[in-house]
Every structure is written in C-alpha cells, then in structure tokens.
Design an enzyme around this catalytic site. Sequence first.
Site, mmCIF file in Angstrom:
data_model
loop_
_atom_site.group_PDB
_atom_site.id
_atom_site.type_symbol
_atom_site.label_atom_id
_atom_site.label_comp_id
_atom_site.label_asym_id
_atom_site.label_seq_id
_atom_site.Cartn_x
_atom_site.Cartn_y
_atom_site.Cartn_z
ATOM 1 N N LYS A 1 10.349 -15.725 -11.738
ATOM 2 C CA LYS A 1 10.519 -14.377 -12.764
ATOM 3 C C LYS A 1 9.750 -15.179 -13.589
ATOM 4 O O LYS A 1 8.490 -14.819 -13.894
ATOM 5 C CB LYS A 1 11.670 -14.451 -13.889
ATOM 6 C CG LYS A 1 12.075 -12.717 -13.538
ATOM 7 C CD LYS A 1 13.104 -11.938 -12.791
ATOM 8 C CE LYS A 1 12.425 -12.066 -11.163
ATOM 9 N NZ LYS A 1 12.624 -11.213 -10.198
ATOM 10 N N ASN B 1 -0.883 1.695 5.701
ATOM 11 C CA ASN B 1 -0.324 1.100 5.043
ATOM 12 C C ASN B 1 0.055 0.086 6.283
ATOM 13 O O ASN B 1 0.517 0.734 6.878
ATOM 14 C CB ASN B 1 0.890 1.736 4.954
ATOM 15 C CG ASN B 1 2.031 0.546 3.227
ATOM 16 O OD1 ASN B 1 1.983 -1.030 3.539
ATOM 17 N ND2 ASN B 1 3.477 1.087 3.932
ATOM 18 N N GLY B 2 0.036 -0.971 6.414
ATOM 19 C CA GLY B 2 -0.002 -2.272 7.258
ATOM 20 C C GLY B 2 -0.628 -3.126 7.616
ATOM 21 O O GLY B 2 -1.708 -2.800 6.692
ATOM 22 N N HIS C 1 16.194 -37.669 -7.961
ATOM 23 C CA HIS C 1 15.624 -38.196 -6.341
ATOM 24 C C HIS C 1 14.096 -37.728 -6.365
ATOM 25 O O HIS C 1 13.442 -37.658 -5.692
ATOM 26 C CB HIS C 1 16.378 -37.385 -5.141
ATOM 27 C CG HIS C 1 17.497 -37.932 -4.939
ATOM 28 N ND1 HIS C 1 17.817 -39.258 -4.530
ATOM 29 C CD2 HIS C 1 18.513 -37.037 -5.419
ATOM 30 C CE1 HIS C 1 19.812 -39.570 -4.942
ATOM 31 N NE2 HIS C 1 19.733 -38.009 -5.473
ATOM 32 N N GLU D 1 16.047 -18.258 -8.752
ATOM 33 C CA GLU D 1 15.041 -17.767 -10.210
ATOM 34 C C GLU D 1 14.552 -17.558 -11.017
ATOM 35 O O GLU D 1 13.585 -15.992 -11.305
ATOM 36 C CB GLU D 1 16.497 -16.093 -9.977
ATOM 37 C CG GLU D 1 16.797 -14.905 -10.742
ATOM 38 C CD GLU D 1 15.768 -14.073 -9.993
ATOM 39 O OE1 GLU D 1 14.726 -13.945 -8.908
ATOM 40 O OE2 GLU D 1 15.289 -12.724 -10.570
ATOM 41 N N ARG E 1 3.708 -0.341 -4.960
ATOM 42 C CA ARG E 1 2.936 -1.351 -4.289
ATOM 43 C C ARG E 1 1.724 -1.198 -3.571
ATOM 44 O O ARG E 1 1.644 -2.083 -2.546
ATOM 45 C CB ARG E 1 2.993 0.325 -2.777
ATOM 46 C CG ARG E 1 4.685 1.240 -2.681
ATOM 47 C CD ARG E 1 4.087 2.687 -1.757
ATOM 48 N NE ARG E 1 4.841 1.802 -0.758
ATOM 49 C CZ ARG E 1 5.571 1.834 0.073
ATOM 50 N NH1 ARG E 1 6.660 1.759 -0.123
ATOM 51 N NH2 ARG E 1 5.798 0.849 1.441
ATOM 52 N N TRP F 1 -2.922 -2.557 -1.095
ATOM 53 C CA TRP F 1 -2.258 -4.337 -1.566
ATOM 54 C C TRP F 1 -3.640 -4.483 -0.540
ATOM 55 O O TRP F 1 -3.187 -4.763 0.671
ATOM 56 C CB TRP F 1 -1.508 -4.025 -1.249
ATOM 57 C CG TRP F 1 -0.473 -5.820 -1.677
ATOM 58 C CD1 TRP F 1 -0.673 -6.023 -2.698
ATOM 59 C CD2 TRP F 1 -1.030 -7.161 -0.706
ATOM 60 N NE1 TRP F 1 -0.046 -7.995 -2.619
ATOM 61 C CE2 TRP F 1 -0.526 -7.869 -2.123
ATOM 62 C CE3 TRP F 1 -0.581 -7.043 -0.030
ATOM 63 C CZ2 TRP F 1 0.326 -8.931 -1.484
ATOM 64 C CZ3 TRP F 1 -0.495 -8.254 1.300
ATOM 65 C CH2 TRP F 1 -0.477 -9.193 0.278
ATOM 66 N N GLU G 1 6.382 -15.180 -12.072
ATOM 67 C CA GLU G 1 5.583 -13.994 -11.108
ATOM 68 C C GLU G 1 4.574 -13.296 -12.222
ATOM 69 O O GLU G 1 3.541 -12.460 -11.851
ATOM 70 C CB GLU G 1 6.347 -13.492 -10.342
ATOM 71 C CG GLU G 1 7.204 -12.799 -10.941
ATOM 72 C CD GLU G 1 8.193 -12.592 -9.399
ATOM 73 O OE1 GLU G 1 9.441 -11.933 -9.660
ATOM 74 O OE2 GLU G 1 7.563 -11.774 -8.837
ATOM 75 N N CYS H 1 0.892 -0.928 0.264
ATOM 76 C CA CYS H 1 0.046 -0.231 0.008
ATOM 77 C C CYS H 1 0.667 1.038 0.389
ATOM 78 O O CYS H 1 1.869 0.836 0.735
ATOM 79 C CB CYS H 1 -0.782 -0.050 1.056
ATOM 80 S SG CYS H 1 -1.720 -0.739 1.656
ATOM 81 N N LYS I 1 5.205 -4.261 -5.109
ATOM 82 C CA LYS I 1 6.761 -4.417 -5.217
ATOM 83 C C LYS I 1 7.623 -4.582 -4.248
ATOM 84 O O LYS I 1 8.652 -4.876 -4.247
ATOM 85 C CB LYS I 1 7.411 -3.024 -6.322
ATOM 86 C CG LYS I 1 9.133 -3.215 -6.259
ATOM 87 C CD LYS I 1 8.823 -3.336 -7.467
ATOM 88 C CE LYS I 1 10.501 -3.317 -7.327
ATOM 89 N NZ LYS I 1 10.694 -4.157 -8.370
HETATM 90 C C1 F6R Z 1 10.616 -11.068 -7.675
HETATM 91 C C2 F6R Z 1 10.573 -9.799 -6.544
HETATM 92 C C3 F6R Z 1 10.249 -10.022 -4.522
HETATM 93 C C4 F6R Z 1 10.934 -9.243 -4.509
HETATM 94 C C5 F6R Z 1 10.852 -9.896 -2.244
HETATM 95 C C6 F6R Z 1 12.276 -8.696 -1.607
HETATM 96 O O1 F6R Z 1 10.844 -10.395 -8.292
HETATM 97 O O2 F6R Z 1 10.970 -8.376 -6.949
HETATM 98 O O3 F6R Z 1 10.252 -11.406 -4.967
HETATM 99 O O4 F6R Z 1 12.742 -9.396 -4.158
HETATM 100 O O5 F6R Z 1 10.053 -9.218 -2.294
HETATM 101 O O6 F6R Z 1 12.172 -7.449 -1.748
HETATM 102 P P1 F6R Z 1 13.460 -6.479 -1.759
HETATM 103 O O7 F6R Z 1 14.315 -7.069 -2.420
HETATM 104 O O8 F6R Z 1 12.747 -5.366 -1.439
HETATM 105 O O9 F6R Z 1 13.147 -6.529 0.128
#
Ligand code: F6R
Length: 607
Positions: A483, A98-99, A502, A479, A27, A74, A486, A2, A602
């Site tokens: 990617k 926010n929270g 396994h 990773e 956010r 969010w 998501e 948020c 994000k």
């Molecule tokens: C995936 C992604 C998330 C962040 C995670 C940590 O593409 O961006 O998995 O890496 O939420 O966020 P930060 O790095 O801001 O602590």
Amino acid sequence: MCGIVGVLGQHEVAPILVEALKRLEYRGYDSAGIATLNDGHLDRRRAVGKLINLSDLLVHDSLPGKSGIGHTRWATHGAPNVTNAHPHRAGPVAVVHNGIIENFREIRAQLAEKGLHFQTETDTETVALLVQSLIEEGKSPRDAAQEAVRQLDGAYALCFLFEGEDDLLIAARQGSPLAIGYGDGEMFVGSDAIALAPMTDRITYLEEGDFAVITRTSVEILDREDRPANREIRTVNIESSQVDKGGHKHFMAKEIAEQPRVIGEAIMHYLSDDGRSVELPGKGIDFTAIDRLSMVACGTAYYACVTAKYWFEQLAGLPCDVDVASEFRYREPPVPARTAALFVSQSGETADTLAALRYCEGKAATILSVVNVPESSIARESDLALPILAGTEIGVASTKAFTCQLTVLLMLALKAASDRGRMDADTLADTLAKLRALPSAFNAAMEDADDIAAAARKLAEARDILFLGRGLMYPLAMEGALKLKEISYIHAEAYASGELKHGPIALIDKHVPVVVMAPRDALFDKTTSNMQEVIARGGRVLLITDKEGKRITHGDAWLTLTMPDIDPLLAPILYALPAQLLAYHTAIAKGTDVDQPRNLAKSVTVE
Ligand code: F6R
C-alpha cells in the site's frame, strides 16, 4: 487494463463517451481519446495524460456526431503519447482496444509487404490497418472486421467504428471483458457495466470468442465457431452515484471510511438467521469432501489469501497452497482431485487469475471465487462465487475490498472448521459474535486517525521503510508495504519478523523506519524481541499494537499507535486500517496522486 466504450446514440455522443471514460479511468490514465461519425465522416481527438486533458481539448476543438467510440489507456506497446493514443485509425476504420495482440509483429510484417505504413508503436494500429486492407480488397466492414479478428492471437476487447456507417459498431472479445448495453433506440459497448451505468442497466456480457454486430435496433452475436449465440440480457444494479467521492478528498479516503459498513454487510450476508453459523449461497461447499485448498490471486488479493492460509490451516486443519497467479499455471502444478481451487479478485477480471482458474477447470473438485464484481468473468466461470459486497472500489490502491475479502475468507474458514469437526457449535457462535463486533472496533480505531496521520508525516521523510509481522501479521505487513509503495512511491518491503536476522537486518540504521505490526497475540513476545533487535541497532520503530502492548513495551518504540483490543484471529482485518491510513497520509504528505498513482491501473487485464 485500458477502458473502452462505444455508443450508437440519439444525441451528441462526445459528452456521453467522456462521461463513460471517466467511469473507466480506473483502468488506465496514460492517455484518452474518442472518435465519432458526423454525417458519415470519421474524426477523432486524443490527449496525453488524464481524461481532463481530453475534456479540455474538446472544449476548444469539439467533435460532433451521434455515433462514437472512446478509450482510456494503460500503455503496453509504445510510450504514452498522442500518436500512440487510441482510437487508432486506418482509412475508413477506427478502433479501440483493451488487451495485447501477441502476433502483431507477424501481421505488421505482412501488411508492410503490401506497402502499408505504420504511424505508431502500438499493437492496436495493426488491427486497424488489417481491417483497412481487407476493406480495400472489397470486403464489407463487417466481413473485414470478422476476418481480421480471426487472424488475431492474444487478448482483446475491440470496438470498431467505420466511415460512412452511422448505424454500426462491431465488438469482439477474447480474453478481455466487454459488455453490450441496451438503451431506447440507442446501443452501448463498454469494458464493464459501471461505464454504462448512467445510460442503461440492461447488459449482455460477451463471452470468449464472441463477435457482435450492433446497430441502434439490433445486436447479432456470433460465437467463436461463427454460430449465432444467444447471450442473456441481465439487469444490473449499479448506482450511478457510486463513483462520487461522497465529500471525501479522495476515493481512497472514502473507501477506507466505508469499511465498517461494508464489512458489516458482508458479515450479515453470510451469517445464518440465528447468528450461530455461516451460510453459503447455492449449493455451498462441503469441506469434508475436500482434502486440500489451492488459493490463487494477485497483489492485495494474494495477501488476503496468504492471511486466509493461516485461518484454514489453524482452524480447519485444511492443507492450503497459495500462489501468485502469474506464476501458477506456467509452473504446471498438479491439482489432486479432492482439491478446492479458490480464486480471489476484486475486479474478477485479472488476466492471470482468470487464466489460473481456467487451468484448474476439469482438474479441481470445485472452483470457488471470492469477488467484488458479481458479473465478472471470474465469478461467472466459478462453480460458486462468493461476493464480498464491498461496493464499487475506484481508488487504485485496494482498501475496503481487502478487508471484505478477509472477512469472507475468515467466514469460509470458520465454515470449513465446523464442517470438518474442528470447531464445536458454541465456539463457532462465539467467534461469529466477535466478528459481528468488528465494525464497531473499526469505528473506534478511526477515532485515532489523527495519530496515524501524524506518524505518516514522519514516515514521509524516509526513502526506505521496512514492515515486520509474525503469523497472521506477516501477510498484513506485506500488504502494508505494498500500500505504502504504490501510492507514496517510498520503497517499502515486508519481512516475517523472525526472518530479519537472516539478512535484512543489515539494512537497519536510523534512516530506515521499521513498522512493526504486533497485537498482543501468542507471538507478541517473539515479535517484540525482534523489535528490540532493531532498536538495539539504532533502528526507529513505529509499533502498531494495543493498549497492553504499549504498556509492556514501555514506550521503547520511536512511535506507537494504539489499536482497540481485538481477538487475535480478527486482528489482520482491523490492523489493515492503520496500514491503509499510514499509506494514505504518507502519500498526502508527499503530494502524490493518491487515487491514480503513476504507472498503475485498477483492473489488470493483461498478463
Ligand atoms: C493493490 C491492488 C492490486 C490488486 C491486484 C489484483 O492495492 O489493488 O495489487 O489487488 O491487481 O486485482 P484484483 O483483486 O482485481 O484481481
């Protein structure tokens, strides 16, 4: 998650609030809303979905006034509908939050006993009703807000606006970031400095427990003990233009393309003048005084840490633990005194990572962080914060922050290797020279982006995809899978190549493509043997390797993507590029929302 904003302005505030929310949309984007005061009269507009829906609504149903608050959501408590959208209003008060208010059920029960009625399923409405009930008991808006905030448990950044109070905003921070911006006869509140960048570069970050009373000409901040607090006003350097797509279709594409430049800048930042060693800011860190490194992060940043574990252990002989932040502190791990605790975070505000950092305070010998936002809570609470210099990252799927994190972590591992006498000066200088050539390798790899896009269009038909890698390529496989899932919503999982037999090999058939990351390193033969096990069972392999790797495997794979030659130590950074581009082009082929994938945000500022 948020994003919140508040403005006491000299002009019509609705467009300013919407512009700030646009910069906070990363956010969360489940709903958005604003409230303003017009001649003391409080009113609000809210819309479900992205901010554009709120902008459209305001075209037909404008909201005049020079004071206001805004929110992009969010969802935590309650579905993303208009009723649950912020600002929440109760009588004379409107609030954005926010929270998560953890004791909202108890407060709700007390308020219900007093006959107050709830319209929403949110925790935030409880705060508005609590303030309303305190005002009705005769308290001033300021005293009511202060008393209400004292009763809250959990995490919050709050901003209040009151009917009849054109020159008053009240802000409070506990566990979620909040900044105050200073203008000329204007005052601003925002979740971060990026939101406020077009209005001001003079920012005060509130600290945990702070309560701020803001007018157009004054700010009074009280700390958690209600003592007046003197918080520094910083001049921050955030270009308003940094949130442009720069001619790209998506922020993610722009951020992928920026990697050669930003990685180059990160390298130069930590390279000594003669290019032969690594220099850290401030007092730096003496790795001879450390017996153990404990790294903690979430998501992509966690995979950067898993990669770095290989570097720290192999190059520096430094034992390393890596933990997912949400599991770390509740496990109550012992932190021996000669441990360096290292927290990696793009935003520097991730609630779990911040909580893990605080767990290590007073236990670890030193608290280090590798962050993208230098003013973030994680950076400010570290003994040494190492910026990754990736620049603002807007795309929800992290790309350039990941490769810059890897770059900085590798340089840190090289410094550790040198400090601990595990790497001589010439080897260090040679390795750093190879690292300096990395941006050119990125540029060369980008020339083959069309091949990657073509492979992605084929992957887009799959329902499940596996990623395999060994050694340094294993975290990158994880990773790559993250990617892909998501942003394309295709189910993807990663396995260490040797682990496949396994159990997971049972999943292999012609419908499950397998992406194998295999530069020609010491483990190449073993990884390609595992690849052959997949092919033998009818699996279709997309092999990502170099020219020699392609030659050796005789085109056995279903598809092969060829990367420029690279020292195996640096391969995880370079091979991140095809992983990112595969995800990006798969998402394009599937028509998903690349920059704002469903259900995500994000900055994850709730546990
Ligand atoms: C995936 C992604 C998330 C962040 C995670 C940590 O593409 O961006 O998995 O890496 O939420 O966020 P930060 O790095 O801001 O602590």
